[in-house]
Design a protein around this motif. Structure first.
Motif, PDB file in Angstrom:
ATOM      1  N   ASN A   1      53.102  25.521  27.862  1.00 37.56           N
ATOM      2  CA  ASN A   1      51.648  25.276  28.131  1.00 37.56           C
ATOM      3  C   ASN A   1      50.918  26.382  28.355  1.00 37.56           C
ATOM      4  OD1 ASN A   1      52.819  22.536  29.256  1.00 37.56           O
ATOM      5  ND2 ASN A   1      50.768  21.947  28.921  1.00 37.56           N
TER       6      ASN A   1
ATOM      7  N   SER B   1      54.485  21.214  37.680  1.00 36.39           N
ATOM      8  CA  SER B   1      54.837  20.957  36.296  1.00 36.39           C
ATOM      9  C   SER B   1      54.402  21.953  35.330  1.00 36.39           C
ATOM     10  CB  SER B   1      53.788  19.721  35.817  1.00 36.39           C
ATOM     11  OG  SER B   1      52.358  20.033  35.800  1.00 36.39           O
TER      12      SER B   1
ATOM     13  N   ALA C   1      52.049  22.136  32.754  1.00 36.93           N
ATOM     14  CA  ALA C   1      50.796  22.079  32.799  1.00 36.93           C
ATOM     15  C   ALA C   1      50.084  22.710  34.077  1.00 36.93           C
ATOM     16  CB  ALA C   1      50.056  20.596  32.662  1.00 36.93           C
ATOM     17  N   GLN C   2      50.646  22.499  35.296  1.00 42.96           N
ATOM     18  CA  GLN C   2      50.175  23.054  36.472  1.00 42.96           C
ATOM     19  C   GLN C   2      50.565  24.589  36.537  1.00 42.96           C
ATOM     20  OE1 GLN C   2      52.296  20.205  39.225  1.00 42.96           O
ATOM     21  NE2 GLN C   2      50.124  19.355  39.616  1.00 42.96           N
TER      22      GLN C   2
ATOM     23  N   PHE D   1      48.015  26.903  35.051  1.00 41.92           N
ATOM     24  CA  PHE D   1      47.060  27.443  35.949  1.00 41.92           C
ATOM     25  C   PHE D   1      47.245  28.403  36.817  1.00 41.92           C
ATOM     26  CE2 PHE D   1      45.311  23.246  34.511  1.00 41.92           C
ATOM     27  CZ  PHE D   1      44.011  23.415  34.512  1.00 41.92           C
TER      28      PHE D   1
ATOM     29  N   ASP E   1      46.243  20.243  43.301  1.00 45.90           N
ATOM     30  CA  ASP E   1      46.712  19.900  41.683  1.00 45.90           C
ATOM     31  C   ASP E   1      45.402  20.320  40.727  1.00 45.90           C
ATOM     32  OD1 ASP E   1      47.095  18.910  39.313  1.00 45.90           O
ATOM     33  OD2 ASP E   1      47.247  16.827  39.912  1.00 45.90           O
TER      34      ASP E   1
ATOM     35  N   THR F   1      45.119  20.071  37.756  1.00 47.01           N
ATOM     36  CA  THR F   1      44.964  19.347  36.399  1.00 47.01           C
ATOM     37  C   THR F   1      43.818  18.514  36.054  1.00 47.01           C
ATOM     38  OG1 THR F   1      46.456  17.618  37.067  1.00 47.01           O
ATOM     39  CG2 THR F   1      47.380  19.732  35.829  1.00 47.01           C
TER      40      THR F   1
ATOM     41  N   LEU G   1      41.544  19.793  33.691  1.00 43.82           N
ATOM     42  CA  LEU G   1      42.257  19.908  32.079  1.00 43.82           C
ATOM     43  C   LEU G   1      41.717  18.912  31.305  1.00 43.82           C
ATOM     44  CD1 LEU G   1      44.388  21.049  30.018  1.00 43.82           C
ATOM     45  CD2 LEU G   1      46.048  19.758  31.240  1.00 43.82           C
TER      46      LEU G   1
ATOM     47  N   THR H   1      44.331  18.730  25.641  1.00 41.32           N
ATOM     48  CA  THR H   1      45.545  19.268  25.303  1.00 41.32           C
ATOM     49  C   THR H   1      45.726  19.153  23.565  1.00 41.32           C
ATOM     50  OG1 THR H   1      46.389  18.998  27.448  1.00 41.32           O
ATOM     51  CG2 THR H   1      47.998  19.385  25.698  1.00 41.32           C
TER      52      THR H   1
ATOM     53  N   LYS I   1      38.815  23.027  30.841  1.00 39.47           N
ATOM     54  CA  LYS I   1      39.800  23.794  30.856  1.00 39.47           C
ATOM     55  C   LYS I   1      40.563  23.130  29.552  1.00 39.47           C
ATOM     56  CE  LYS I   1      41.445  26.910  32.020  1.00 39.47           C
ATOM     57  NZ  LYS I   1      41.280  28.338  31.438  1.00 39.47           N
TER      58      LYS I   1
ATOM     59  N   GLN J   1      43.989  23.499  26.968  1.00 43.51           N
ATOM     60  CA  GLN J   1      45.685  24.152  27.118  1.00 43.51           C
ATOM     61  C   GLN J   1      46.107  23.724  25.422  1.00 43.51           C
ATOM     62  OE1 GLN J   1      48.183  22.776  30.198  1.00 43.51           O
ATOM     63  NE2 GLN J   1      46.869  23.904  31.683  1.00 43.51           N
TER      64      GLN J   1
END
Length: 323
Positions: free
Chosen positions: A33, A122, A124-125, A128, A289, A291, A294, A297, A318, A320
């Motif tokens: 990611n 994760s 995705a996290q 960040f 968290d 996300t 986000l 994506t 945000k 990604q």
């Protein structure tokens, strides 16, 4: 392999490239990611705070896993989940700017730039970690933040909202100052107690909200000269002011005497060198968290569409790219 390439200023395309080879002190990373940042657009437009050249692969907010390690690398192995710092080579290079970054299926990094991420985060996290490390650095520059503090965050972009999350997780009462209504609403969702518009009547709102007629900590994260100047009037006596947002070449009228009359501590920060291990531990153990920020994506072969979406700040916070 596919890669998003800035071929020259204002020219981006997804290209097929050879998988790079690694030196003994390097690793090959399988990208997972990659976040798109405001500074990526500075690179796209042909300007950045250090020298750059083209073609270049962007991507400095990323997570991935080790695909191959060089013969001299003893700290990492294939399959390790990692993130990597942006300011590298003693500050002479910025990953994803002066050297090619993570918006490719595979990319090369030095083992010394990388940090493993725990299972609690994760991919995705993990992407960040880089921007959150800046928010975490802002709290460090403020001398630490706790439940005794009234904190104002100016600017509800990704960094500003992450500053809201960091300060709220540390127990502070947080006010977000942001002109866009949807970002104020998101700020309230992720930890702010109050969210106000930076317009007429703001002084009265600050007086009503804060316990000392001003804020104990003011974090400026908009990167706009007028917003930077607005940090001083809303600060309480003895407050700590941290400038996070970046502006190159801009100017604004500032009530500079407030630094003395209010005995303010004013700090500017750039990046987050040395804080990545603590940042990762904080994210993993606090349960923070990021996300919810986000909002979209895209796949790597949709890289140019991802850039367009990230430009649309009226809809996205945000974006990604999943590689």
């Amino acid at each position: 392999m596919k890669a998003l390439v800035f071929e020259e200023p204002l020219s981006a395309a997804v290209r097929e490239l050879e998988v790079p080879t690694i030196a003994p002190d390097e690793v090959l990373v399988r990208s997972r990611n990659v976040g798109i940042c405001h500074s990526d657009f500075e690179l796209y437009e042909g300007r950045y705070i250090i020298p750059i050249s083209y073609p270049i692969i962007p991507g400095h907010e990323w997570s991935g896993e080790i695909a191959e390690v060089g013969g001299n690398v003893a700290t990492l192995k294939a399959g390790d989940r990692v993130v990597g710092e942006c300011v590298v080579n003693g500050g002479n290079d910025h990953f994803g700017f002066s050297i090619s970054g993570a918006n490719a299926e595979y990319f090369v990094a030095k083992a010394s730039w990388l940090h493993q991420i725990p299972d609690e985060l994760s991919f995705a996290q993990g992407a960040f970690v880089e921007p959150f490390s800046v928010a975490y650095n802002a709290t460090v520059a403020a001398g630490g933040i706790d439940a005794s503090d009234d904190v104002a965050v100016i600017g509800g972009g990704p960094i500003g909202l992450l500053c809201v999350m960091a300060a709220a997780t540390m127990g502070a009462t947080v006010t977000l100052i942001e002109p866009q209504e949807h970002r104020r609403a998101l700020g309230l969702e992720v930890g702010a107690t109050h969210a106000i518009d930076a317009g007429a009547g703001m002084a009265d709102q600050v007086a009503d909200i804060s316990r000392s007629g001003g804020f104990d900590v003011v974090i400026e994260a908009a990167g706009v000269p007028a917003a930077m100047a607005s940090a001083l009037p809303i600060a309480a006596l003895g407050a700590r002011v941290v400038l996070v947002g970046i502006d190159v070449g801009g100017s604004a009228a500032v009530e500079i005497g407030l630094v003395q009359s209010k005995a303010l501590q004013v700090r500017g920060i750039i990046g987050s060198a040395g804080l990545w291990p603590k940042t990762i531990r904080f994210m993993a153990t606090s349960g923070l968290d990021p996300t919810p920020l986000l909002t979209a994506t895209f796949q790597l072969d949709e890289g140019t569409a991802a850039l367009e979406a990230a430009r649309d700040t009226s809809r996205n916070v945000k974006v990604q790219i999943a590689c």
